[in-house]
Design a protein around this motif. Sequence first.
Motif, PDB file in Angstrom:
ATOM      1  N   LEU A 151       0.828  -1.199   0.000  1.00  0.00           N
ATOM      2  CA  LEU A 151       0.000   0.000   0.000  1.00  0.00           C
ATOM      3  C   LEU A 151       0.868   1.256   0.000  1.00  0.00           C
ATOM      4  N   GLU A 152       0.569   2.164  -0.944  1.00  0.00           N
ATOM      5  CA  GLU A 152       1.256   3.443  -0.993  1.00  0.00           C
ATOM      6  C   GLU A 152       0.525   4.488  -0.127  1.00  0.00           C
ATOM      7  N   GLU A 153       0.996   5.708  -0.185  1.00  0.00           N
ATOM      8  CA  GLU A 153       0.470   6.783   0.656  1.00  0.00           C
ATOM      9  C   GLU A 153      -1.049   6.948   0.489  1.00  0.00           C
ATOM     10  N   GLY A 154      -1.764   6.938   1.617  1.00  0.00           N
ATOM     11  CA  GLY A 154      -3.202   7.183   1.604  1.00  0.00           C
ATOM     12  C   GLY A 154      -4.037   6.053   1.042  1.00  0.00           C
ATOM     13  N   ALA A 155      -3.426   4.945   0.675  1.00  0.00           N
ATOM     14  CA  ALA A 155      -4.181   3.819   0.118  1.00  0.00           C
ATOM     15  C   ALA A 155      -5.004   3.148   1.211  1.00  0.00           C
ATOM     16  N   LYS A 179       3.533   0.742   3.381  1.00  0.00           N
ATOM     17  CA  LYS A 179       4.719   1.579   3.268  1.00  0.00           C
ATOM     18  C   LYS A 179       4.375   3.067   3.287  1.00  0.00           C
ATOM     19  N   GLY A 180       3.211   3.413   2.741  1.00  0.00           N
ATOM     20  CA  GLY A 180       2.862   4.815   2.603  1.00  0.00           C
ATOM     21  C   GLY A 180       2.265   5.430   3.858  1.00  0.00           C
ATOM     22  N   GLU A 181       2.464   6.710   4.009  1.00  0.00           N
ATOM     23  CA  GLU A 181       1.868   7.426   5.139  1.00  0.00           C
ATOM     24  C   GLU A 181       0.346   7.372   5.059  1.00  0.00           C
ATOM     25  N   ASN A 182      -0.284   7.230   6.234  1.00  0.00           N
ATOM     26  CA  ASN A 182      -1.748   7.262   6.365  1.00  0.00           C
ATOM     27  C   ASN A 182      -2.443   6.184   5.520  1.00  0.00           C
ATOM     28  N   SER A 183      -1.755   5.112   5.223  1.00  0.00           N
ATOM     29  CA  SER A 183      -2.394   3.986   4.549  1.00  0.00           C
ATOM     30  C   SER A 183      -3.098   3.120   5.600  1.00  0.00           C
ATOM     31  N   GLU A 184      -4.074   2.339   5.165  1.00  0.00           N
ATOM     32  CA  GLU A 184      -4.814   1.526   6.134  1.00  0.00           C
ATOM     33  C   GLU A 184      -5.371   0.270   5.480  1.00  0.00           C
ATOM     34  N   ILE A 185      -5.501  -0.784   6.293  1.00  0.00           N
ATOM     35  CA  ILE A 185      -6.095  -2.025   5.817  1.00  0.00           C
ATOM     36  C   ILE A 185      -6.925  -2.651   6.934  1.00  0.00           C
ATOM     37  N   THR A 186      -8.095  -3.151   6.546  1.00  0.00           N
ATOM     38  CA  THR A 186      -8.948  -3.913   7.451  1.00  0.00           C
ATOM     39  C   THR A 186      -9.077  -5.318   6.893  1.00  0.00           C
ATOM     40  N   ILE A 187      -8.709  -6.311   7.687  1.00  0.00           N
ATOM     41  CA  ILE A 187      -8.765  -7.710   7.266  1.00  0.00           C
ATOM     42  C   ILE A 187      -9.807  -8.424   8.119  1.00  0.00           C
ATOM     43  N   THR A 188     -10.817  -8.985   7.475  1.00  0.00           N
ATOM     44  CA  THR A 188     -11.831  -9.774   8.169  1.00  0.00           C
ATOM     45  C   THR A 188     -11.859 -11.165   7.563  1.00  0.00           C
ATOM     46  N   GLU A 189     -11.559 -12.168   8.364  1.00  0.00           N
ATOM     47  CA  GLU A 189     -11.554 -13.551   7.900  1.00  0.00           C
ATOM     48  C   GLU A 189     -12.668 -14.324   8.606  1.00  0.00           C
ATOM     49  N   LYS A 190     -13.498 -15.018   7.810  1.00  0.00           N
ATOM     50  CA  LYS A 190     -14.569 -15.856   8.346  1.00  0.00           C
ATOM     51  C   LYS A 190     -14.311 -17.284   7.885  1.00  0.00           C
ATOM     52  N   LEU A 191     -14.328 -18.211   8.833  1.00  0.00           N
ATOM     53  CA  LEU A 191     -13.894 -19.573   8.534  1.00  0.00           C
ATOM     54  C   LEU A 191     -14.807 -20.584   9.219  1.00  0.00           C
ATOM     55  N   LEU A 192     -15.247 -21.583   8.451  1.00  0.00           N
ATOM     56  CA  LEU A 192     -16.053 -22.680   8.981  1.00  0.00           C
ATOM     57  C   LEU A 192     -15.363 -23.998   8.666  1.00  0.00           C
ATOM     58  N   THR A 193     -15.176 -24.833   9.692  1.00  0.00           N
ATOM     59  CA  THR A 193     -14.676 -26.192   9.489  1.00  0.00           C
ATOM     60  C   THR A 193     -15.625 -27.171  10.160  1.00  0.00           C
TER      61      THR A 193
END
Length: 257
Positions: A151-155, A179-193
């Motif tokens: 992720l670059e800046e602001g991504a 790597k970029g300033e003010n970048s963000e990521i939300t990871i949501t994993e849903k799993l059924l076994t």
Amino acid sequence: MLNEIQQRILREVADMVNMPSGAVNIRSDGQKLFRQNTENIEIVSKTDRDGIDIRIKPFTKAESVHIPVVLTESGFKDRVYNDFFVGEGADVTIVAGCGIHNCGGCGDSQHEGVHTFYVGKNAKVRYIEKHYGEGDGLGKRILNPETVLYLEEGASVTLETSQIRGVDDTKRYTRAELKGENSEITITEKLLTHGDQKAVSEMDVFLDGAGSRTQVISRSVAQDNSSQIFYPRVTGNCDCFGHVQCDSIIMGRAKVR
């Protein structure tokens, strides 16, 4: 000549592939089944290995990419490399995933998808990935997805992954480098076994840009004798924010660690 399952796939996605705003690539048993580009999104087959490059022009808005994969042959093993190049200021939705239909003797069917994202400055991506297995044969249904993001800046990336049902073994790996300033990521994993299924999920998020942020959310259901192992790792190397949350429902003799 398409088999019955492949024909059913094309019928079920008929509405989707006719969308004027969407790019589509359908892969079945290692072969391209259908492809559609748009003015702003181009899908090109790789020449050095199995897979595709998806190039999204800067400032593309309100468009989507669908790249489903289906395995219908018992004992078929597939590994594919898909690279996404998201231009500056783009705002797109990407939908991927794999369905395995294994009704054959003892042959295991397996798909490994390696997806790499290069997300440009101030670009916004929503990535949805779903996995499903079915079939009454003795062969296993195996899915090993790998997702890598830069992720670059602001991504901004919202990553939503789901394993719905029927996958006997899975090893999932997600790596994000902000790597970029003010970048963000939300990871949501849903799993059924269920049954005797096994799942391993590893995540590495590196917060390297000043003001970068992440939320990692794992929600799972383990039934019968199945087992799940999670490794959610977040590393902050600057002024940043990270949150990790794991919630599980455990039924029968299942185990979650």
